[in-house]
Design a protein around this motif. Structure first.
Motif, PDB file in Angstrom:
ATOM      1  N   LEU A 138      29.656  39.820  26.684  1.00  0.00           N
ATOM      2  CA  LEU A 138      29.793  39.045  25.450  1.00  0.00           C
ATOM      3  C   LEU A 138      28.632  38.080  25.299  1.00  0.00           C
ATOM      4  CD1 LEU A 138      33.622  38.354  25.459  1.00  0.00           C
ATOM      5  CD2 LEU A 138      32.330  39.865  23.959  1.00  0.00           C
ATOM      6  N   LEU A 189      26.080  37.835  22.222  1.00  0.00           N
ATOM      7  CA  LEU A 189      25.945  36.624  21.400  1.00  0.00           C
ATOM      8  C   LEU A 189      24.495  36.149  21.364  1.00  0.00           C
ATOM      9  CD1 LEU A 189      29.180  34.689  22.336  1.00  0.00           C
ATOM     10  CD2 LEU A 189      28.498  35.507  20.067  1.00  0.00           C
ATOM     11  N   LEU A 218      28.837  43.483  19.456  1.00  0.00           N
ATOM     12  CA  LEU A 218      29.677  42.341  19.817  1.00  0.00           C
ATOM     13  C   LEU A 218      31.135  42.664  19.533  1.00  0.00           C
ATOM     14  CD1 LEU A 218      29.980  39.420  20.697  1.00  0.00           C
ATOM     15  CD2 LEU A 218      29.649  38.745  18.328  1.00  0.00           C
TER      16      LEU A 218
END
Lengths: 496, 112, 487
Positions: C36, C40, C91
């Protein structure tokens, strides 16, 4: 003693002294091998630095110049092969330390393996450093005899038969080579490569001599139709020996072929001869790949793959030999074949080492037994997959760089046939390597016996080799420039 | 053309090579093939020796002689290894030929 | 800095990929944080770059191999369109996959290869030369295989084999095409038109055909589409990846690059190769829809729908007119958002309620309201209901068709719309008006599994409704065309 002389001395003598020591102190094999690796690697590093900074190295042993004395020379090509050999041998000996550890069992092979392996290394280095055809002969003979002994090291009936078959081909090959050398000497009074280059072509017997030398070396490189000895010999030997036999040994005779056709007798090659060599290579490639598709044992698949992969080394002759040598694409084709030879050495050795670890885990190398092996040996299967990527010539491996260079050259030369063969070779390699990989990734059968554990440290060696083959592609700029050092003939122009 | 010594040696060498090649190709038994190998080897050494005597003014060239000696050593060790392997193989396989050439236990022995 | 940023963007996927392989199965926290986090950071970098590129900055990074062979990363408006799409969807898919798999085994391997796929896709998007494109394209093939066979059962292995069986010969064709071109012209950079006229017309036509064969497999052009439906054996996040984030998109993106940046519109017109490609794409559109109609499994129907929808992009590119290509590029984004929504939902239906076949959908609308609403949004967008996303792309491609003198395209689009309606509307009817077989309420939990579907569902409406907005995919596609492809 200058630095270059020290480096050459280390590279040449460290493995030979190691072999001697290992013979005398049988139980200390692994320790002696480690010392040899350190000494040879040190010499290799020094040599690489010297070649890279000062160019090719020449050394007349004892100050005797050619044609009387023995010449050692190390250009970029030699440096590349020596370094690759050191890397591959290091990994192989690291993996071999356990199965061939002296002392625990009273097996004969545990004592004979170490001297033979180190002698093989010494013979390889001697070949890579030799500057005349007779020294090359001596080195090649030493290499062949050691290789034959390694094939038969386990003393089983099949492996002895394989060793004998190899021996018969090899004996014939060395006689042909020697005959060619004798004819050349009779005509020109020297066997020094640099001196020959100025003289060859004038005598009527030269073509016969060249044919004899080429035939002899082709038999030792297992070029089709002299390939019959290779698969049983390479698959029958213990895995670390197979890795040397498949990855390194045929490269030595190919290396001599390169020295002969590109340096000693560049003007002798007619287009017919070159096309014949390339064509035999293409045939070997198709034939070896098709047979590899039909094997049910992992080591046999890898061994037949060697027949195929050695085949397309010979594309160098139509693409960069003879009249093509002066063409702008020759540098690309030549370098491509060298890249292929080097990356194949690493990848194939890695593959055989992986096969050896798989055999240790499941006790045999029949394909169905490999089902689900990825769970027990994740690093090994990953290494095998990386090596497969190199052999298929997929980016970003060294195999891809090789394929790209050779394909570009073949289109530029107006001979797209070779490029299409290279594509076909890649697809066939994918086909025959797919089966073991897919099985390795499948779910294991529920009633299958649990594989034995193999330590991570030992799994690391083949992985390092496979990674090196990939890195040869990613970081190809420096090796490419390096192997051009001291290369005769056309410079690197024309690739842009 | 006069039959000079070196030409004679050369021709003898060529004849030996031919004989040896014939033997190497025709025989299945490994020991005979190794013998044939030695015959060819001798032929080549003879040829080499003849080459050493090319120039009657300067006398014989020492380099080929050195090479011949080296070559003989190499051939000797090759022969030794081959014989050792043959013996080891024959003990296990009860045959002195390679499996693909071995027809001694085959009832079809003698048929084309 | 301009050389560093593209490399950094690649690293945000590569580093998690490599690191994940070494994370033990139990360390879910580290693994999730890594993936993640990478996604990001990547989005942040891309956002920064979007603004800079809109302002006219150029990013370039170069790695030399052997002479004539080098990697070139180059960021232009087109690459940003693709890279943004894949980064956003990466994502969301990661969030979805974490929730979807829960504590299942072999997850480190899955996420490792998943990130590697995204790395390869990013590389494809950023590549500035044909060879760079090829290298990442191959890497994508290789890293997708372990995902397709992730379940390791016989069906997955067969699907994986079929995938390689199509993909590897295709890459061979692609390599021949590239090297044939480059042996005549030298290295081909997308930004610098090479003089292809050094080759004769016949050779160029053959090369173009090789490119079509090479890219057609990933873009699932008929008759090279066979691997895509069988790859449905893979878990739902992989389907999302194949259909929306990476694989088929890479093929379609490749077509745009080849037609506009390698051959150029003028040469394509001169060689008269655009029209046959447009017709092939049209056949694929109709064929895919017809096959979708015949399917009884939800995922299979969606797969054939992808076969059909991706060819809109190829059609838009092949028509080689400004409007058509704007439509095609916008559809690259639109189709991605809609199709990923549908696959997210199909995965939830399967995982939470065991619904795989279409006749099991009866009355599920009341039982799983969120999923059903999202699924419906995606389906309606696919049909092209005005003013949803699919409608916008179709209008542009249609106008483009007329501009390029191929008015029959309108017919293809109309037929396809009818067929889309024919295979989506019955599903929606069953969901909302069908007789429920049982009235259990399978939980639409955890949030991780439903939130991504909701986000993409809403986004797929938004890109249609706000198509006129300055930062919409349509506006960005227009910018690309105005800046790079208009004379």
């Amino acid at each position: 003693m200058t630095a270059s002389a020290l480096a050459l001395a280390l590279i040449l003598t460290a493995p030979l002294f190691g072999a001697l020591a290992a013979m005398l102190m049988g139980r200390r094999g692994p320790a002696i091998a480690l010392a040899t690796i350190i000494a040879t690697a040190a010499g290799t590093l020094i040599l690489l630095v010297i070649i890279a900074t000062e160019g090719a190295v020449h050394l007349a042993i004892g100050g005797w110049e050619a044609p009387l004395g023995i010449q050692l020379r190390a250009d970029g090509l030699a440096g590349g092969f020596i370094a690759t050999t050191a890397l591959v041998m290091g990994a192989i000996l690291a993996v071999a330390a356990k199965p061939f550890a002296g002392g625990k069992t009273e097996r004969r092979s545990a004592y004979t393996f170490w001297p033979l392996a180190l002698l093989l290394w010494g013979a390889l280095n001697a070949i890579f450093l030799s500057g005349d055809l007779f020294n090359l002969y001596v080195g090649l003979e030493l290499l062949t005899l050691v290789a034959v002994a390694l094939v038969g090291i386990e003393g089983k009936r099949e492996t002895l038969a394989a060793a004998l078959r190899y021996m018969m081909f090899a004996l014939m090959g060395s006689l042909l080579y020697l005959l060619g050398a004798a004819l050349l000497y009779a005509a020109h009074g020297t066997l020094d490569i640099a001196l020959l280059a100025e003289r060859v072509g004038s005598a009527p017997g030269d073509i016969v001599a060249a044919a004899a030398i080429t035939g002899g070396l082709a038999a030792k490189t297992a070029l089709f139709p002299f390939h019959a000895w290779l698969p049983p010999a390479h698959s029958g030997a213990p895995a670390p020996a197979s890795a040397m036999l498949s990855g390194l040994v045929p490269k030595a005779s190919f290396y001599i072929l390169l020295r002969f056709w590109f340096e000693a007798a560049p003007d002798l090659a007619g287009s017919g001869v070159l096309m014949l060599l390339g064509g035999l290579g293409a045939f070997a490639m198709v034939y070896g790949s098709l047979l590899a598709l039909h094997q049910d044992r992992l080591k046999l698949i890898i061994a037949y793959s060697t027949v195929a992969q050695l085949g397309y080394l010979f594309f160098i002759f139509p693409l960069a030999g003879g009249e093509s040598a002066a063409q702008p694409w020759a540098a690309g084709a030549w370098s491509g074949a060298i890249f292929h030879a080097l990356s194949h050495a690493m990848a194939k050795a890695s593959m055989f080492l992986c096969a050896g670890l798989i055999i240790e885990a499941i006790g045999h190398d029949r394909l169905p037994g490999m089902k689900g092996i990825v769970r027990a040996l994740p690093m090994t299967v990953f290494a095998f997959a990386l090596a497969a990527i190199t052999l298929m010539g997929l980016p970003p491996s060294g195999g891809f760089t090789a394929k790209y260079l050779m394909m570009t050259a073949s289109f530029a030369a107006g001979q797209p046939f070779w490029a299409l063969m290279l594509i076909l070779a890649g697809l066939l390699a994918a086909a025959y390597l797919y089966r073991p990989l897919a099985l390795a990734f499948a779910l294991p059968d529920e009633d299958a016996p649990a594989p034995k554990a193999v330590s991570r440290a030992r799994q690391f060696a083949p992985l390092a080799l496979a990674l090196a083959a990939i890195l040869l592609g990613i970081l190809s700029a420096a090796p490419f420039a390096f192997i051009q050092i001291g290369r005769p003939g056309a410079a690197v122009e024309g690739l842009e | 053309m006069v039959l000079s010594a070196s030409l004679l040696y050369g021709l003898c060498g060529a004849a030996l090579i031919g004989l040896g090649l014939y033997g190497f190709v025709v025989h299945r038994r490994l020991i005979r093939r190794v013998l044939a190998f030695n015959v060819i080897g001798s032929g080549i050494f003879l040829l080499f020796g003849a080459a050493a005597y090319r120039d009657p003014v300067a006398g014989s060239d020492p380099v080929p002689q050195a090479m011949i000696i080296t070559g003989i050593v190499v051939a000797l060790s090759a022969t030794a290894l081959a014989l050792a392997l043959i013996v080891a193989h024959a003990r296990l396989a009860r045959s002195d030929a390679l499996p693909e050439d071995d027809r001694s236990g085959d009832p079809d022995e003698g048929r084309p | 800095m301009t050389a560093l940023l593209p490399v950094l963007i690649l690293a945000t996927s590569l580093i998690p990929a490599v690191a994940t392989f070494f994370i033990a199965q139990e360390n879910a926290g580290w693994r999730n944080a890594l993936n993640l986090g990478g996604a990001l950071i990547k989005l942040g970098l891309i956002l920064y770059m979007l603004i800079a590129v809109a302002g006219g900055t150029l990013y370039e990074a170069r790695l030399e191999f052997v002479p004539g062979l080098y990697l070139l990363l180059r960021v232009d408006a087109l690459s940003l369109l693709f890279v943004t799409l894949s980064a956003v969807l990466w994502l969301l898919t990661t969030i979805y996959a974490i929730a979807y798999f829960g504590p299942k085994p072999n997850l480190s391997r899955f996420f490792g290869f998943f990130s590697l796929c995204v790395f390869a896709t990013t590389g494809i998007a950023l590549s500035g030369t044909l060879v760079t494109f090829f290298i990442f394209y191959e890497l994508l093939t290789l890293s997708t295989w372990p995902l397709v066979v992730h379940k390791q059962d016989d069906k997955s292995i067969i699907a994986g084999r079929s995938y390689l069986f199509y993909a590897l010969p295709a890459s061979g064709a692609l390599l021949v095409a590239i090297i044939w071109l480059e042996s005549a012209t030298g290295p081909i950079e997308f930004a610098r038109a090479a003089d292809l006229r050094l080759l004769d017309d016949t050779s160029l036509r053959i090369i173009f055909a090789l490119f079509v064969a090479g890219l057609g497999v990933k873009a699932a052009l008929v008759p090279l589409h066979g691997w895509l439906p069988s790859a449905m054996a893979a878990p739902a996040p992989v389907s999302a990846l194949l259909h929306a984030v990476a694989v088929v998109k890479a093929g379609a993106f490749g077509f745009v690059r080849i037609i506009y940046d390698v051959f150029g519109i003028a040469l394509v017109a001169e060689l008269r190769v655009g029209l046959p490609l447009a017709m092939l794409a049209s056949v694929t559109i109709i064929f895919g829809s017809l096959r979708a109609l015949q399917q009884t499994e939800i995922k299979k129907r969606l797969a054939y729908s992808t076969v059909s929808q991706v060819s809109y992009i190829v059609l838009g590119a092949a028509l080689a007119g400004p409007y058509a290509v704007i439509g095609g590029l916008a559809h690259l984004v639109h189709q991605g958002l809609m199709k990923i929504t549908l696959f997210f939902c199909a995965g939830i239906f399967d995982e939470r309620a065991g619904i795989r076949r279409i006749d099991q959908l009866n009355g599920v609308g009341a039982r799983m309201p969120f999923t059903s609403v999202c699924f419906s949004l995606g389906a309606l967008g696919m049909i092209g209901l005005p003013p949803l996303a699919g409608f916008v792309s179709k209008i542009y491609i249609g106008i483009g068709g007329i501009q390029s003198g191929a008015p029959w395209v309108i017919g293809v689009l109309a037929a396809s719309t009818l067929l889309n309606a024919a295979y989506f509307l019955p599903m929606l009817y069953r969901i909302w008006f069908g007789e429920a077989q049982d009235d259990s309420r399978p939980g639409e939990r955890p949030f991780g599994i439903i939130v991504p579907a909701v986000i993409t569902g809403l986004a797929s409406i938004a890109v249609g409704l706000f198509a006129g907005w300055d930062l919409s995919p349509l506006a960005w596609a227009t910018l690309i065309v105005e800046r790079d492809y208009l004379p």
